[in-house]
Enzyme design. Structure first.
Site, mmCIF file in Angstrom:
data_model
loop_
_atom_site.group_PDB
_atom_site.id
_atom_site.type_symbol
_atom_site.label_atom_id
_atom_site.label_comp_id
_atom_site.label_asym_id
_atom_site.label_seq_id
_atom_site.Cartn_x
_atom_site.Cartn_y
_atom_site.Cartn_z
ATOM 1 N N ASN A 62 0.609 -0.857 0.189
ATOM 2 C CA ASN A 62 0.193 -0.090 -0.021
ATOM 3 C C ASN A 62 0.978 1.212 -0.525
ATOM 4 O O ASN A 62 1.849 1.067 0.163
ATOM 5 C CB ASN A 62 -1.292 0.022 1.637
ATOM 6 C CG ASN A 62 -2.152 -1.030 0.678
ATOM 7 O OD1 ASN A 62 -2.478 -1.095 0.317
ATOM 8 N ND2 ASN A 62 -1.413 -2.180 1.992
ATOM 9 N N CYS A 71 -4.760 -8.376 -3.895
ATOM 10 C CA CYS A 71 -5.174 -6.689 -4.164
ATOM 11 C C CYS A 71 -5.572 -7.539 -6.016
ATOM 12 O O CYS A 71 -4.924 -7.892 -6.969
ATOM 13 C CB CYS A 71 -4.125 -5.696 -4.732
ATOM 14 S SG CYS A 71 -4.217 -4.071 -6.066
ATOM 15 N N GLY A 72 -7.713 -6.627 -5.905
ATOM 16 C CA GLY A 72 -8.010 -7.380 -6.836
ATOM 17 C C GLY A 72 -7.520 -6.772 -8.594
ATOM 18 O O GLY A 72 -7.824 -7.052 -9.119
ATOM 19 N N HIS A 162 -11.718 -6.921 4.925
ATOM 20 C CA HIS A 162 -12.876 -5.978 4.719
ATOM 21 C C HIS A 162 -13.745 -5.608 5.378
ATOM 22 O O HIS A 162 -14.752 -6.819 6.171
ATOM 23 C CB HIS A 162 -13.545 -6.581 3.108
ATOM 24 C CG HIS A 162 -12.491 -6.178 2.410
ATOM 25 N ND1 HIS A 162 -12.277 -4.925 1.728
ATOM 26 C CD2 HIS A 162 -11.694 -7.037 1.476
ATOM 27 C CE1 HIS A 162 -11.430 -5.382 0.891
ATOM 28 N NE2 HIS A 162 -11.188 -6.449 0.817
ATOM 29 N N GLU A 211 -9.415 2.618 1.993
ATOM 30 C CA GLU A 211 -8.604 1.124 1.978
ATOM 31 C C GLU A 211 -7.716 1.232 2.743
ATOM 32 O O GLU A 211 -6.857 2.480 3.157
ATOM 33 C CB GLU A 211 -7.948 1.256 0.431
ATOM 34 C CG GLU A 211 -8.652 0.868 -0.691
ATOM 35 C CD GLU A 211 -7.702 0.140 -1.650
ATOM 36 O OE1 GLU A 211 -6.427 -0.617 -1.306
ATOM 37 O OE2 GLU A 211 -7.871 -0.161 -2.963
ATOM 38 N N CYS A 220 -11.849 -0.951 -5.782
ATOM 39 C CA CYS A 220 -10.682 -1.678 -5.030
ATOM 40 C C CYS A 220 -11.637 -2.768 -5.135
ATOM 41 O O CYS A 220 -12.383 -3.578 -4.874
ATOM 42 C CB CYS A 220 -11.402 -1.386 -3.460
ATOM 43 S SG CYS A 220 -10.806 -2.906 -2.423
ATOM 44 N N GLY A 223 -12.296 -5.300 -2.437
ATOM 45 C CA GLY A 223 -14.189 -4.384 -1.737
ATOM 46 C C GLY A 223 -14.840 -4.884 -2.525
ATOM 47 O O GLY A 223 -16.143 -4.736 -1.245
HETATM 48 N N1 LIG Z 1 -5.325 -2.002 1.004
HETATM 49 C C1 LIG Z 1 -5.646 -3.501 0.601
HETATM 50 C C2 LIG Z 1 -4.483 -3.999 -0.668
HETATM 51 C C3 LIG Z 1 -5.237 -3.318 -2.083
HETATM 52 C C4 LIG Z 1 -6.773 -3.945 -2.739
HETATM 53 C C5 LIG Z 1 -7.178 -2.786 -3.393
HETATM 54 N N2 LIG Z 1 -6.566 -1.850 -4.475
HETATM 55 C C6 LIG Z 1 -7.815 -4.137 -4.237
HETATM 56 O O1 LIG Z 1 -8.129 -3.988 -5.381
HETATM 57 O O2 LIG Z 1 -8.484 -4.999 -3.774
HETATM 58 C C7 LIG Z 1 -5.245 -4.140 1.449
HETATM 59 O O3 LIG Z 1 -4.085 -3.554 2.555
HETATM 60 O O4 LIG Z 1 -5.903 -5.229 2.481
#
Ligand SMILES: N[C@H](CCC[C@H](N)C(=O)O)C(=O)O
Length: 287
Positions: A62, A71-72, A162, A211, A220, A223
């Site tokens: 991050n 990270c999706g 989440h 995030e 996300c 997410g």
């Molecule tokens: N901030 C998230 C990682 C990036 C997730 C997000 N950018 C996605 O696309 O899934 C975490 O620390 O779990």
């Protein structure tokens, strides 16, 4: 050091090919490149690494330098990177991240990946596996007090934690005020990514996200998957939904037959470049 700037519907990262040589201090480099005025500007750093257990490994950091297990939006861009740069000629590949292997199907047009379908695996609902402090086998519309106000949250892990909160008027939400209070709430031992979601109808959800480690992002992927699972658990949506995010839409399906969540969305390359880590450190930190 060479990099490629890519994004998944506006969730932008700096990507580096580390298949031949590991990066020593990824957390620090993530903080430096992410600075939107003195660095490159991004939501973080994603390294593409070789792997014994899958075709490639994704290591995601991050903007604050913290490691994210999954990270999706990032994994779709990893698929685009490895295909467009000739590291593979396969349109079905596997990528390991945070110890879990994901399977991806690439849609190629004019020789470049435009869209990717990812099997994101099964949602994790047990509180201690998310982790979140709470009783029972899952937290669905469970109360949590944040800033002296009671919210109802549904907690889901897609490899990362989440908390999904359904509400009206997400457009007007002061997310920069409430987001950090969820992120660092005592009930989340590893902090948390928080999705604020408005149900449009049984097939459409509007979502904003604060995030963990990056603040509000344009999108996300994990997410959006957690949001779809939470909406279905709450009886708000069907098993195939479109999640509408600030940066664009993701198609999510929580498949009843294999209990896996499938995410389909675009991946884009913005530009490539180079940076000298010493110069970048001086630029961002002034020394
Ligand atoms: N901030 C998230 C990682 C990036 C997730 C997000 N950018 C996605 O696309 O899934 C975490 O620390 O779990």
């Amino acid at each position: 050091m060479k990099f490629t700037k890519m994004h998944g519907i506006g969730n932008d990262y700096v990507y580096m090919d580390c298949t031949k040589e590991r990066l020593e201090n990824p957390g620090e480099i993530a903080r430096l490149v992410s600075d939107r005025h003195k660095g490159i500007g991004s939501d973080g750093l994603i390294l593409i690494q070789s792997s014994e257990e899958a075709d490639f490994e994704m290591a995601m950091y991050n903007a604050d330098g913290s490691y994210g297990k999954m990270c999706g939006n990032g994994i779709r861009c990893v698929a685009k990177y490895v295909y467009d740069n000739g590291l593979t000629d396969q349109t079905e590949i596997s990528v390991i991240s945070g110890g879990a292997v994901k399977y991806l199907k690439l849609t190629v047009e004019d020789g470049k990946v435009q869209k990717v379908r990812v099997n994101m695996g099964e949602p994790i609902l047990k509180p201690d596996e998310i982790p979140v402090v709470g009783e029972g086998d899952k937290l669905v519309a469970a109360p949590i007090v944040v800033d002296n106000q009671v919210y109802e949250m549904t907690c889901v892990s897609m490899g990362n934690p989440h908390a999904v909160v359904f509400m009206n008027g997400v457009d007007d939400l002061k997310i920069e005020e409430i987001g950090p209070k969820f992120e660092r709430h005592e009930r989340f031992p590893d902090r948390v990514n928080t999705e604020f979601v408005e149900r449009m109808d049984h097939k459409n959800l509007k979502m904003r996200v604060w995030e963990r480690g990056s603040g509000e992002t344009m999108a996300c992927g994990t997410g959006a998957c957690a949001t779809a699972v939470a909406a279905i658990l709450n009886g708000y949506a069907e098993r195939e939904v479109t999640v509408h995010l600030l940066g664009g839409d993701l198609e999510i399906c929580w498949d009843e037959t294999d209990n896996c969540v499938y995410m389909t969305g675009p991946a884009a390359t913005a530009f490539t470049g180079e940076f000298d880590p010493e110069e970048l450190r001086k630029s961002v930190q002034g020394r």
